[in-house]
Design a protein around this motif. Sequence first.
Motif, PDB file in Angstrom:
ATOM      1  N   LEU A 133       0.861  -1.169   0.000  1.00  0.00           N
ATOM      2  CA  LEU A 133       0.000   0.000   0.000  1.00  0.00           C
ATOM      3  C   LEU A 133       0.903   1.226   0.000  1.00  0.00           C
ATOM      4  O   LEU A 133       1.882   1.291   0.761  1.00  0.00           O
ATOM      5  N   THR A 134       0.588   2.213  -0.816  1.00  0.00           N
ATOM      6  CA  THR A 134       1.391   3.430  -0.892  1.00  0.00           C
ATOM      7  C   THR A 134       1.245   4.222   0.408  1.00  0.00           C
ATOM      8  O   THR A 134       0.289   4.011   1.183  1.00  0.00           O
ATOM      9  N   PRO A 135       2.160   5.150   0.687  1.00  0.00           N
ATOM     10  CA  PRO A 135       2.098   5.919   1.937  1.00  0.00           C
ATOM     11  C   PRO A 135       0.774   6.643   2.165  1.00  0.00           C
ATOM     12  O   PRO A 135       0.360   6.823   3.312  1.00  0.00           O
ATOM     13  N   ASP A 136       0.090   7.060   1.094  1.00  0.00           N
ATOM     14  CA  ASP A 136      -1.200   7.749   1.247  1.00  0.00           C
ATOM     15  C   ASP A 136      -2.253   6.870   1.909  1.00  0.00           C
ATOM     16  O   ASP A 136      -3.248   7.368   2.434  1.00  0.00           O
ATOM     17  N   PHE A 137      -2.042   5.543   1.862  1.00  0.00           N
ATOM     18  CA  PHE A 137      -3.027   4.596   2.401  1.00  0.00           C
ATOM     19  C   PHE A 137      -2.473   3.848   3.613  1.00  0.00           C
ATOM     20  O   PHE A 137      -2.903   2.725   3.905  1.00  0.00           O
ATOM     21  N   SER A 138      -1.529   4.476   4.314  1.00  0.00           N
ATOM     22  CA  SER A 138      -0.866   3.792   5.428  1.00  0.00           C
ATOM     23  C   SER A 138      -1.784   3.558   6.623  1.00  0.00           C
ATOM     24  O   SER A 138      -1.434   2.820   7.539  1.00  0.00           O
ATOM     25  N   GLY A 139      -2.955   4.180   6.619  1.00  0.00           N
ATOM     26  CA  GLY A 139      -3.908   3.965   7.703  1.00  0.00           C
ATOM     27  C   GLY A 139      -4.773   2.733   7.510  1.00  0.00           C
ATOM     28  O   GLY A 139      -5.624   2.437   8.349  1.00  0.00           O
ATOM     29  N   ALA A 140      -4.546   2.004   6.425  1.00  0.00           N
ATOM     30  CA  ALA A 140      -5.370   0.827   6.119  1.00  0.00           C
ATOM     31  C   ALA A 140      -4.590  -0.463   6.369  1.00  0.00           C
ATOM     32  O   ALA A 140      -3.361  -0.483   6.354  1.00  0.00           O
ATOM     33  N   MET A 141      -5.333  -1.523   6.572  1.00  0.00           N
ATOM     34  CA  MET A 141      -4.768  -2.866   6.712  1.00  0.00           C
ATOM     35  C   MET A 141      -5.339  -3.727   5.598  1.00  0.00           C
ATOM     36  O   MET A 141      -6.530  -4.020   5.581  1.00  0.00           O
ATOM     37  N   PRO A 142      -4.531  -4.130   4.607  1.00  0.00           N
ATOM     38  CA  PRO A 142      -5.061  -4.946   3.507  1.00  0.00           C
ATOM     39  C   PRO A 142      -5.623  -6.271   4.029  1.00  0.00           C
ATOM     40  O   PRO A 142      -4.905  -7.041   4.673  1.00  0.00           O
ATOM     41  N   GLY A 144       5.167  -4.214   1.441  1.00  0.00           N
ATOM     42  CA  GLY A 144       5.672  -2.861   1.299  1.00  0.00           C
ATOM     43  C   GLY A 144       4.638  -1.884   1.821  1.00  0.00           C
ATOM     44  O   GLY A 144       3.574  -1.731   1.211  1.00  0.00           O
ATOM     45  N   GLY A 145       4.915  -1.251   2.932  1.00  0.00           N
ATOM     46  CA  GLY A 145       3.916  -0.344   3.507  1.00  0.00           C
ATOM     47  C   GLY A 145       4.380   0.224   4.825  1.00  0.00           C
ATOM     48  O   GLY A 145       5.501  -0.013   5.280  1.00  0.00           O
ATOM     49  N   GLN A 146       3.482   0.957   5.475  1.00  0.00           N
ATOM     50  CA  GLN A 146       3.810   1.666   6.708  1.00  0.00           C
ATOM     51  C   GLN A 146       2.642   1.585   7.691  1.00  0.00           C
ATOM     52  O   GLN A 146       1.557   1.116   7.351  1.00  0.00           O
ATOM     53  N   ASN A 147       2.904   2.029   8.903  1.00  0.00           N
ATOM     54  CA  ASN A 147       1.904   2.300   9.947  1.00  0.00           C
ATOM     55  C   ASN A 147       1.033   1.110  10.318  1.00  0.00           C
ATOM     56  O   ASN A 147       1.524   0.129  10.847  1.00  0.00           O
ATOM     57  N   VAL A 148      -0.270   1.170  10.018  1.00  0.00           N
ATOM     58  CA  VAL A 148      -1.242   0.233  10.579  1.00  0.00           C
ATOM     59  C   VAL A 148      -0.922  -1.216  10.249  1.00  0.00           C
ATOM     60  O   VAL A 148      -0.893  -2.080  11.135  1.00  0.00           O
ATOM     61  N   ALA A 149      -0.674  -1.525   8.988  1.00  0.00           N
ATOM     62  CA  ALA A 149      -0.407  -2.913   8.599  1.00  0.00           C
ATOM     63  C   ALA A 149       0.872  -3.427   9.249  1.00  0.00           C
ATOM     64  O   ALA A 149       0.946  -4.603   9.661  1.00  0.00           O
ATOM     65  N   ILE A 150       1.888  -2.582   9.355  1.00  0.00           N
ATOM     66  CA  ILE A 150       3.138  -2.994   9.977  1.00  0.00           C
ATOM     67  C   ILE A 150       2.913  -3.338  11.444  1.00  0.00           C
ATOM     68  O   ILE A 150       3.447  -4.336  11.955  1.00  0.00           O
ATOM     69  N   GLN A 151       2.130  -2.522  12.143  1.00  0.00           N
ATOM     70  CA  GLN A 151       1.843  -2.797  13.554  1.00  0.00           C
ATOM     71  C   GLN A 151       1.131  -4.137  13.724  1.00  0.00           C
ATOM     72  O   GLN A 151       1.385  -4.873  14.681  1.00  0.00           O
ATOM     73  N   PHE A 193       3.057 -11.261  14.047  1.00  0.00           N
ATOM     74  CA  PHE A 193       3.262 -12.506  13.308  1.00  0.00           C
ATOM     75  C   PHE A 193       4.757 -12.729  13.078  1.00  0.00           C
ATOM     76  O   PHE A 193       5.596 -11.969  13.554  1.00  0.00           O
ATOM     77  N   GLU A 194       5.093 -13.789  12.346  1.00  0.00           N
ATOM     78  CA  GLU A 194       6.465 -14.100  11.984  1.00  0.00           C
ATOM     79  C   GLU A 194       6.514 -14.425  10.496  1.00  0.00           C
ATOM     80  O   GLU A 194       5.511 -14.295   9.787  1.00  0.00           O
ATOM     81  N   HIS A 195       7.680 -14.820  10.001  1.00  0.00           N
ATOM     82  CA  HIS A 195       7.809 -15.318   8.635  1.00  0.00           C
ATOM     83  C   HIS A 195       7.367 -14.272   7.604  1.00  0.00           C
ATOM     84  O   HIS A 195       6.632 -14.553   6.670  1.00  0.00           O
ATOM     85  N   PHE A 196       7.801 -13.013   7.825  1.00  0.00           N
ATOM     86  CA  PHE A 196       7.453 -11.945   6.891  1.00  0.00           C
ATOM     87  C   PHE A 196       8.587 -10.922   6.844  1.00  0.00           C
ATOM     88  O   PHE A 196       9.436 -10.852   7.747  1.00  0.00           O
ATOM     89  N   SER A 197       8.591 -10.122   5.803  1.00  0.00           N
ATOM     90  CA  SER A 197       9.497  -8.981   5.678  1.00  0.00           C
ATOM     91  C   SER A 197       8.675  -7.732   5.431  1.00  0.00           C
ATOM     92  O   SER A 197       7.741  -7.761   4.627  1.00  0.00           O
ATOM     93  N   ALA A 198       9.022  -6.645   6.103  1.00  0.00           N
ATOM     94  CA  ALA A 198       8.382  -5.350   5.874  1.00  0.00           C
ATOM     95  C   ALA A 198       9.417  -4.422   5.250  1.00  0.00           C
ATOM     96  O   ALA A 198      10.521  -4.261   5.793  1.00  0.00           O
ATOM     97  N   ILE A 199       9.076  -3.828   4.112  1.00  0.00           N
ATOM     98  CA  ILE A 199       9.991  -2.935   3.408  1.00  0.00           C
ATOM     99  C   ILE A 199       9.288  -1.624   3.097  1.00  0.00           C
ATOM    100  O   ILE A 199       8.056  -1.526   3.188  1.00  0.00           O
ATOM    101  N   ASP A 200      10.068  -0.629   2.717  1.00  0.00           N
ATOM    102  CA  ASP A 200       9.479   0.649   2.320  1.00  0.00           C
ATOM    103  C   ASP A 200       8.605   0.460   1.084  1.00  0.00           C
ATOM    104  O   ASP A 200       8.995  -0.263   0.155  1.00  0.00           O
ATOM    105  N   PRO A 201       7.446   1.103   1.031  1.00  0.00           N
ATOM    106  CA  PRO A 201       6.583   0.969  -0.150  1.00  0.00           C
ATOM    107  C   PRO A 201       7.161   1.710  -1.348  1.00  0.00           C
ATOM    108  O   PRO A 201       7.926   2.672  -1.198  1.00  0.00           O
ATOM    109  N   CYS A 202       6.810   1.247  -2.540  1.00  0.00           N
ATOM    110  CA  CYS A 202       7.163   1.916  -3.796  1.00  0.00           C
ATOM    111  C   CYS A 202       8.682   2.039  -3.968  1.00  0.00           C
ATOM    112  O   CYS A 202       9.174   2.990  -4.579  1.00  0.00           O
ATOM    113  N   ASN A 203       9.400   1.070  -3.441  1.00  0.00           N
ATOM    114  CA  ASN A 203      10.863   1.084  -3.494  1.00  0.00           C
ATOM    115  C   ASN A 203      11.331  -0.172  -4.220  1.00  0.00           C
ATOM    116  O   ASN A 203      11.407  -1.253  -3.627  1.00  0.00           O
ATOM    117  N   VAL A 204      11.651  -0.014  -5.496  1.00  0.00           N
ATOM    118  CA  VAL A 204      12.033  -1.157  -6.334  1.00  0.00           C
ATOM    119  C   VAL A 204      13.300  -1.822  -5.811  1.00  0.00           C
ATOM    120  O   VAL A 204      13.382  -3.059  -5.731  1.00  0.00           O
TER     121      VAL A 204
END
Length: 375
Positions: free
Chosen positions: A282-291, A307-314, A319-330
């Motif tokens: 989710l792009t930074p504009d939608f960081s308040g959402a959880m897919p 790839g995302g920020q804020n709510v989904a990351i929290q 959980f485990e077995h995941f990676s969180a990265i900056d969104p829109c970063n190839v």
Amino acid sequence: MTSTVCIVSANQLKTENAAKNRILSFIHVLIERGYVVNLVSMDDDSYQLLDHPNFSHHKIPYINTKISSFMKRALLEMKIASNAIHKANELQCDVNLITIPSMFLLHLSSSLNVKSTKVLDIRDLSWEYLSDKSLVQRIAKLIFRQSALINIKKFNIVSVTNDHEFDYVKKIIPEHKLVKVPNGVSLDLFNQLSQISCQKEGAPFTVTYVGNVGLAQDLSTFVETSKLLPNVTFNIVGDGTDLERVKSFIDPQQNNLHLLGRKQFTEILEIYQSSSVLYAQLTPDFSGAMPSKLYEYLATGKYVVYGGQNVAIQTLKNFEHFSAIDPCNVEALKNEILAIIEKNKFNSLSDSNRAKIKVEYLRDTTVSKLMNMLK
């Protein structure tokens, strides 16, 4: 006397799985508790969500809102919401349950039958996602935010999906009228997802995205990464308003990226089975959402890259077995995929993730919290 409930949606449920699955959970629990349930949605007459003697599906005319003009799209979405609320008032049910992200259902909710109990189900604070870069959208956001503050107070019960939405609404209404009903998966879907096993040995390393292809997901990041990793297979499963733009980034010469379109759930299960890693963004504009798709991913036990920020990351931190990265970063996505391959992180499944989904994120259980308040 049996109580009647009208669930009011502005979605086309035939094509929008996230909305459909949440509404189905509401319907199943309501019917189990003896309610007669009516549903209003923007579907054609041939589509029937459910066949049950205590359920009726009422349709409003389909209006295409997939246009570039913000103002025209807003007017069309207002028309859809008006049609849905008018149909709900015709049915004269004891309870009206409005489910959004269609903000105009909220803004027009004051015209609902005043004698009914009013329930608001917030899946997205969609008015808060309007861009501050556009003067028109910035002004619209201020107007819609004020309208939301006024209209939320008029509901008897409000449900939200995550802590961010809970804190937002808690400032508006007393906490005893508010309940958190997280998205998740149904027990039936969980039972099927939890049967998925690791990829067959020797199968090509495959990264799969399943879900809506919209501006919020910006899958151009996914496409650009696929060009840098020609030995990795990339799948996009789904459709959406941003598909044509995403297609424009694809190199006609590459053969490692597959656009698979919409698929039935049985087909998606097979795609999950043959995937090494599941991806979402989710792009930074939608960081308040959880897919909501992330809950489905986690139920498979497969390795997840988000790839995302804020709510989904929290949420993912539980959980485990995941990676969180900056969104829109190839570059970040490319490097993460290479690291997963090098460390063989994809060659196992997470039983812990599956167990947590079963305990905390089964829709059949979480929806009961809302229904208990309704009683």
